[in-house]
Write an enzyme that holds these catalytic residues in place. Sequence first.
Site, PDB file in Angstrom:
ATOM      1  N   HIS A  91     -76.547  -1.838  34.089  1.00 59.10           N
ATOM      2  CA  HIS A  91     -75.925  -1.687  32.769  1.00 59.10           C
ATOM      3  C   HIS A  91     -74.884  -0.557  32.784  1.00 59.10           C
ATOM      4  O   HIS A  91     -74.844   0.285  31.886  1.00 59.10           O
ATOM      5  CB  HIS A  91     -76.985  -1.429  31.698  1.00 59.10           C
ATOM      6  N   GLU A 102     -83.124  -4.329  34.559  1.00 63.20           N
ATOM      7  CA  GLU A 102     -82.117  -5.372  34.750  1.00 63.20           C
ATOM      8  C   GLU A 102     -80.959  -4.924  35.649  1.00 63.20           C
ATOM      9  O   GLU A 102     -79.796  -5.024  35.260  1.00 63.20           O
ATOM     10  CB  GLU A 102     -81.577  -5.822  33.382  1.00 63.20           C
ATOM     11  N   THR A 160     -78.737  -4.154  19.697  1.00 63.52           N
ATOM     12  CA  THR A 160     -77.797  -4.451  18.613  1.00 63.52           C
ATOM     13  C   THR A 160     -76.688  -5.456  18.964  1.00 63.52           C
ATOM     14  O   THR A 160     -75.648  -5.463  18.334  1.00 63.52           O
ATOM     15  CB  THR A 160     -77.157  -3.143  18.092  1.00 63.52           C
ATOM     16  N   ASP A 174     -74.330   1.768  27.925  1.00 68.66           N
ATOM     17  CA  ASP A 174     -74.598   0.407  28.394  1.00 68.66           C
ATOM     18  C   ASP A 174     -73.274  -0.226  28.825  1.00 68.66           C
ATOM     19  O   ASP A 174     -72.233   0.436  28.813  1.00 68.66           O
ATOM     20  CB  ASP A 174     -75.305  -0.423  27.307  1.00 68.66           C
TER      21      ASP A 174
END
Length: 759
Positions: A259, A338, A479, A188
Amino acid sequence: MKKYIVLALLFISYNGLAQLNIVPMPAEIKLGEGSFIISPSTKIVVLGGNLNKIAGLLNEYLNTTAGFSLKVQSTPASSNAIVLNFEKLDHPIAGAYTMNIGSKEIYIAGDNEAGVFNGLQTLLQLIPATKTNQLSIPQLTLKDYPRFAYRGMHLDVARHFFPVSFIKKYIDYLAAYKFNTFHWHLTDDQGWRIEIKKYPKLTAVGGFRNGTIIGRYPGTGNDSIHYGGFYTQEQIKEVVKYAADRYIDVIPEIELPGHASAAIAAYPQLSCFPNEDTKILESTPWAGRRNGKQVQQTWGVFEDVFCPSEFTFNFLENVMDEVLLLFPSKYIHIGGDECPKEAWKKSAFCQKLIKDKKLKDEHGLQSYFIQHMEKYINGKGRKIIGWDEILEGGLAPNATVMSWRGEEGGIEAAKQNHDVVMTPGGWVYFDHSQSSSDDSVTIGGYTPLEKVYGYEPVPAKLSGDKAIYILGAQANVWTEYIKNEKKIEYMIFPRLAALAEVLWSPKEQRDWKNFEKRLPAIFERYDQQKTNYSKAYYELKATVLPTADFNGLLWKLESKYDFPIQMNFNNGDSVWTYKNATLITPSIFVANATGKGTPLSQTFSFNKATGKKITLATEPNKSYPGDGAFTLVNGVQNEKALSRSREFIGFAGKDLEAVIDLLESQPINQITLHTFEQTGSWIYRPASVSFYSSENGTDFILLEKVDSVNEKRHLHYSSNTKTQARYIKVIAKNYGIIPTGQPGSGNPAWLFADEVEVK
Ligand code: ACM
């Protein structure tokens, strides 16, 4: 200002544990009379081939819990044996098993190895977690099989990194509840976590960031701690084998085309603009240099994404070559969510590509990107799975879709005859709070245990012939706000137990009341295994209401689950009520805190407006209704911003206009409006706040217009103009449209308010 701390306790009275506390609830179960005793002389008889490994896992468990292990043999025994075997069971989804526990033996037969393993997991839940040589197991017969073929849990190790030891523990958690898929989110913007030999900089550079924002996005600062880590290929193999030994598939996720900041920081040529600095907002708290390509230190979505160039495809194919060797899973997750299109819009290369390939627009280019990768991965005998944005611009021919932005993506994909895994945010995002009053930061949202339990993976809108495309569901654990192992446990338990039942048990078997009865035993197991978990289940629901004469407050407490409530009063009295209680607040005082649930406490701040009649010219937005207009005079001042959404009301692009009737004309020295700002979440301070007074409720005179305050975050707009009045009016003007360069730019700003104080 007078403050009352009010506190109520919830005591749990539980009338005997249900005899069997198995999770997920088996399909068919019949309890017998006596019991079978496992003692050190009991043997494990392995009749089916290749089941020694499962016998080994049973011994490992017994060793740790009871302190002894059993002899494993392949010759039948006439008594005192735990038998592991295969049987052909008539169920369309693999993993079914039967179990018979009689006086002479425990017999477990699966339709395949995973079935025997699932049977073992049930048995382990029946073994008392005590150090003794005589483990008593109830006699029963049981037939069990999974409802869904895909029973998944995800973990994001990019935002925060978790070592192999914890990944194994996580896999154990999944196995215990009969999950069969671990979705490992490995790359990411904030970190690349898998060693790729051909591209060492992916982990050497992309695996680390110079700091991390502090607190909720956009952050109150940066911790400036060099943070990161990655898994070597040897470690990945170790995890994949560990999972396979527990009949769990590991699906790796290599995010593309968005990402991608960490990969681009390592190899800038992957960007359409290799020589441009990573765009970092002036307002973003940052550690180290801001120029060049950077691994992100904050959360969100970033414009610099993979460029659909030869170089990138060559790179991604090489990466996939190594990934495919490490992961034998049928699916490879390619992300797809995204991906902002700004860079592609600006890039002459991309625009030419769109034209040359006769694509419609940048969404077409995203589809082109995904289809290119699908073709490559299909060519290696594997399938792709991606987030529901891969529907945009046309779905790749063989792709499976993970529906995360609600159910719609899943419905659409199923209608197109594509397989679907449901992971809708509102039900199975385990980064959302499960408590209405969390102390630690979460990403937001409120997804309590009963909501997860009530989730139905097959959308009601889908007809039978399309429902077959729903393979199952998965919960996701992002997270950003989960930095350590204990917090992961806190976020997933007990929701994992609820989801297990959704995915495994027959639909007609799912029964919340019955699940509730098993919860105390589930919690006891967590305690025995020293697993952290949320006790939000025991929370009381509290509502603040006006009194009939609008001259005080009522605090209404409800136990969601029919438990009695105990409240301790300042005179030493202790009162028990059944299910709910309504209290006139000033009569209560601080109580001592014992009991199972977290005691509920509330500070009330009283002033002349508290509990009075209030009207709003415009209703608050449906997403942030608080407790209606009364929210502004209920004596509850918000201190935790978004994490206590009942405490404020919100307006999108609209002004707040409130009139308060103080019941009688009286001297007024100060009026204050409490608001807060959090620009990262599109919440802006008001453009101005005007205060008015009136004696008749019709003719108002302006006392003062306040244009700004010097505070940050929690803002207090006050007028100190002295007056005599019965009515007060407050008008807070909305900030307007969010300026460019800010999150949410071009959208109307939110205006939030939690209290009006009159002194
Ligand atoms: C996602 O939560 N962005 C898939």
